[in-house]
Motif scaffolding. Structure first.
Motif, PDB file in Angstrom:
ATOM      1  N   GLU A  58       0.813  -1.065  -0.122  1.00  0.00           N
ATOM      2  CA  GLU A  58       0.030  -0.078  -0.005  1.00  0.00           C
ATOM      3  C   GLU A  58       0.864   1.397   0.082  1.00  0.00           C
ATOM      4  OE1 GLU A  58       1.136  -1.092   4.014  1.00  0.00           O
ATOM      5  OE2 GLU A  58       0.077  -2.160   2.394  1.00  0.00           O
ATOM      6  N   GLY A  61       1.363   3.376  -3.406  1.00  0.00           N
ATOM      7  CA  GLY A  61       0.315   4.373  -3.580  1.00  0.00           C
ATOM      8  C   GLY A  61       0.601   5.823  -2.975  1.00  0.00           C
ATOM      9  N   LEU A  90      -0.661  -0.527  -8.055  1.00  0.00           N
ATOM     10  CA  LEU A  90      -0.919   0.153  -6.910  1.00  0.00           C
ATOM     11  C   LEU A  90      -0.517   1.668  -7.207  1.00  0.00           C
ATOM     12  CD1 LEU A  90      -0.939  -1.892  -3.458  1.00  0.00           C
ATOM     13  CD2 LEU A  90      -3.044  -1.031  -5.044  1.00  0.00           C
TER      14      LEU A  90
END
Length: 312
Positions: A58, A61, A90
Motif C-alpha cells: 500500500e 500508492g 498500486l
C-alpha cells in the motif's frame, strides 16, 4: 517532502537495495525514503539473510518516486508473479519509477517500457531483447532517463541514476554534496561498454586516461581527434579504437558530453552570459551551445538556468 518508496522483491540484491536510502538520504532531508515488500513480510535476499521491511505494498500508492532494485536472476521472465503485478498496479499515474539493473525486466513485464528507451545490465541484454522486443533497449549506457520512467544498468549505476535524480530535482551543487558524502564521483564517463568482458589488453598497451584528463582541463580549446591522438602519442585510428574500448563512445561524442556537462555546471552555479559559457566550454558560438544542450536534455540554456539556479 518528496517520498521515495523502494520495493524489495524476493531475491533482492542487498547492495542495490541500500542505494536509494544512501543517496537520497544524504540530501539534507529533501527526501523521505521508505522500503516495502509485496505483502509486508520478509523477503529473501540473494545473500544468506532475509530482508524485513516495515511496510506493505500500500505504500507504493503514496510514492512520488518508486525505486525497484534488482532481484534473483533466475526469476527474470516475460510475466510477473501475480502478487508483484498487483503491487505495481498500486502505483499512482504520474509517479516517477526507477529500475536498477535487472529490475528493468519487472517494468518491461508490465508493458510500461513498450516503445520506450531503456537499459539493463549488459550481461542480460540478449535475454531482455528476446522477452521484450517492443522495448528500445540501449545496452551501452549507464542509465536512461525517459521522463517518468528511468532504467539503469548494473549495480553501481544505481548510484549514478539516483545522483542524476538529485541533480535533476535540486541542481548540481546539492548532487555534488551528496556525491562527496557518499565518496563517489558526481557522474561517470562513458557507458556500460567499458565494463563488458573482453580479453585482457596487452600490458604494454597505453591508456587514453591521461589524454581524457588533459582534454577535460582544456575544453575551451578547439580539440580535434588529431590533437587527442597527438597528446596520447598514437595514430588517430589507434587512439579512436582504444578510446571507444575504454570509454564506450567515440572521442567526438565524449567531448560533446564533457562540454555540455561543464556548461550545465556553469549555468547552475554562475551568472555568466551564454556567449561566455559557450566560449569557456569550447563551443564556437552560443547557438552551438543551445543546439547541443537541447539535443542532450531538451531545453535551452536560459530555461535550464531558470530551472536549476536559485533566484533566477
Amino acid at each position: 517532502m518528496h517520498r521515495v518508496v523502494v520495493l524489495a522483491l524476493d531475491g533482492v540484491y542487498p547492495f542495490e537495495l541500500g542505494i536509494p536510502n544512501r543517496v537520497f538520504g544524504s540530501a539534507d532531508g529533501r527526501y523521505e525514503v521508505l522500503t516495502c515488500t509485496v505483502d509486508g513480510g520478509p523477503v529473501r535476499s540473494d545473500a544468506d539473510f532475509l530482508i524485513t521491511a516495515e511496510h506493505g505494498p500500500e505504500l507504493l500508492g503514496t510514492a512520488d518516486t518508486v525505486v525497484i532494485p534488482p532481484y534473483d536472476m533466475t526469476r527474470l521472465a516475460a510475466e510477473l508473479p501475480r502478487p508483484v503485478a498487483d503491487a505495481l498496479a498500486l502505483i499512482r499515474p504520474g509517479t516517477r519509477i526507477v529500475s536498477i539493473c535487472t529490475a528493468a525486466f519487472a517494468l518491461a513485464a508490465t508493458g510500461m517500457l513498450d516503445g520506450r528507451p531503456a537499459t539493463t545490465h549488459w550481461c542480460c541484454t540478449d535475454l531482455f531483447r528476446r522477452l521484450f522486443p517492443a522495448v528500445q533497449l540501449d545496452p551501452d549506457v549507464l542509465y536512461v532517463d525517459d521522463g517518468d520512467v528511468l532504467t539503469s544498468a548494473g549495480a553501481a549505476s544505481g548510484v549514478d541514476v539516483c545522483l542524476h535524480l538529485v541533480r535533476k530535482d535540486h541542481g548540481s551543487e546539492v548532487a555534488n554534496q551528496v556525491a562527496r558524502r557518499c565518496v563517489v564521483p558526481p557522474w561517470r564517463e562513458g557507458g556500460q561498454a567499458q565494463y563488458i568482458e573482453r580479453p585482457m589488453p596487452d600490458p604494454t598497451t597505453s591508456s587514453t586516461a591521461a589524454t581524457r584528463a588533459w582534454a577535460t582541463a582544456n575544453l575551451n580549446s578547439p580539440l580535434a581527434l588529431a590533437d587527442l591522438a597527438e597528446h596520447a602519442r598514437m595514430s588517430g585510428r589507434t587512439f579512436a579504437r582504444r578510446f571507444r574500448e575504454e570509454v564506450g563512445v567515440s572521442p567526438g561524442r565524449w567531448l560533446i558530453q564533457q562540454r555540455v556537462a561543464r556548461a550545465r555546471h556553469l549555468l547552475e552555479s554562475t551568472d555568466l552570459p551564454i556567449d561566455e559559457i559557450a566560449e569557456q566550454v569550447g563551443f564556437a558560438t552560443a547557438a552551438s551551445l543551445r543546439q547541443h544542450l537541447h539535443a542532450e536534455i531538451g531545453v535551452a540554456p536560459l530555461a535550464y538556468r531558470r530551472t536549476f539556479r536559485a533566484g533566477v
